[in-house]
Design a protein around this motif. Structure first.
Motif, PDB file in Angstrom:
ATOM      1  N   ALA A  96      64.750  77.769 -86.919  1.00 49.02           N
ATOM      2  CA  ALA A  96      64.057  77.070 -88.004  1.00 49.02           C
ATOM      3  C   ALA A  96      62.557  77.003 -87.745  1.00 49.02           C
ATOM      4  N   THR A 202      58.151  71.386 -89.064  1.00 50.68           N
ATOM      5  CA  THR A 202      59.173  72.181 -89.733  1.00 50.68           C
ATOM      6  C   THR A 202      59.976  71.286 -90.670  1.00 50.68           C
ATOM      7  N   LEU A 206      64.908  73.528 -93.394  1.00 45.85           N
ATOM      8  CA  LEU A 206      65.016  74.717 -92.551  1.00 45.85           C
ATOM      9  C   LEU A 206      65.930  74.459 -91.357  1.00 45.85           C
ATOM     10  N   TYR A 207      65.894  73.250 -90.798  1.00 49.26           N
ATOM     11  CA  TYR A 207      66.822  72.907 -89.725  1.00 49.26           C
ATOM     12  C   TYR A 207      68.265  72.920 -90.227  1.00 49.26           C
ATOM     13  N   ARG A 215      66.704  72.112 -80.886  1.00 49.69           N
ATOM     14  CA  ARG A 215      65.814  71.519 -81.869  1.00 49.69           C
ATOM     15  C   ARG A 215      64.904  70.462 -81.262  1.00 49.69           C
TER      16      ARG A 215
END
Length: 246
Positions: A96, A202, A206-207, A215
């Motif tokens: 991501a 981000t 997107l994650y 992450r």
């Protein structure tokens, strides 16, 4: 064809599709499957004729001909080499965040391209990614033509000078360097200097769409090689290894 398929399948996800589209669109234009005039970024066509695909195709299209073939192959080499190094190095397990890097650089280049009448975005987008890798690995030795070696931090500027002197260009490379520097400053330099979080983050979507295994690292975490390890009892425990290196 099996070997070609195996080659593409061996590439990391984003590099694979970026590399494939950067081959497909130039070939489509070269053999007349798509007219080149519909593949470039053009202000009037985008805003007045609503040809909204142009910012996308301009990132992958490059005019092929006897005078441009070498520059095109050089672009493919840098795309393949440095996108892989970033995606499997600093952004390993963080798809991501790498997707956000590409989207941020692309959107910034589209905005600048529309304002400055830059019709092709392949070169500046590749240079922006190359610049980021070179900043992360400043002291790593990289190879250029004819066995020439230099520190990575100088490579983007050597490419700019090469195109400026030999091809009479260089503006696209300079634009890519500036965009890469903007991303690097907002996500790495600023947090390092101020001790805070990155100025851009981000998006959660997107994650959700590209879940990763790491992450927690997040955008803006300085490369491990540039962090000073904590000593114990006054002893130095070494500097570690550069991320993204060969």
């Amino acid at each position: 064809m099996t070997d070609v398929g195996n080659f593409f399948n061996s590439l990391p996800f984003f590099t694979r599709y970026w590399f494939a589209l950067s081959i497909a669109f130039p070939l489509f234009g070269r053999f007349g499957l798509l007219h080149p005039s519909y593949l470039v970024l053009e202000w009037t066509a985008f805003f007045r004729k609503f040809q909204i695909w142009r910012p996308i195709t301009a990132a992958f299209y490059f005019p092929l001909g006897p005078n441009t073939a070498f520059a095109y192959m050089l672009n493919l080499y840098f795309l393949y080499n440095y996108s892989i190094k970033l995606e499997t190095g600093l952004f390993a397990g963080r798809p991501a965040d790498y997707c956000f890097l590409l989207l941020f650089n692309w959107l910034t280049l589209v905005t600048a391209g529309l304002a400055l009448n830059v019709y092709l975005l392949m070169e500046p987008l590749i240079l922006s990614v190359l610049y980021i890798w070179c900043q992360i690995n400043k002291d790593q030795i990289v190879n250029f033509w004819f066995g020439t070696q230099m520190r990575a931090i100088y490579l983007p500027w050597v490419l700019f000078g090469f195109n400026f002197i030999l091809r009479g260009g260089g503006f696209e490379e300079l634009l890519g360097i500036l965009v890469g520097h903007l991303y690097y400053f907002l996500t790495i330099t600023y947090p390092q200097e101020r001790g805070g979080s990155a100025l851009i983050q981000t998006p959660q979507i997107l994650y959700d769409y590209f879940p990763g295994s790491n992450r927690a690292a997040g955008v803006g975490i300085p490369p491990a090689a540039r962090q000073r390890p904590a000593g114990r009892g006054g002893h130095s425990w070494g500097r570690g290894h550069t991320l993204g290196g060969d």
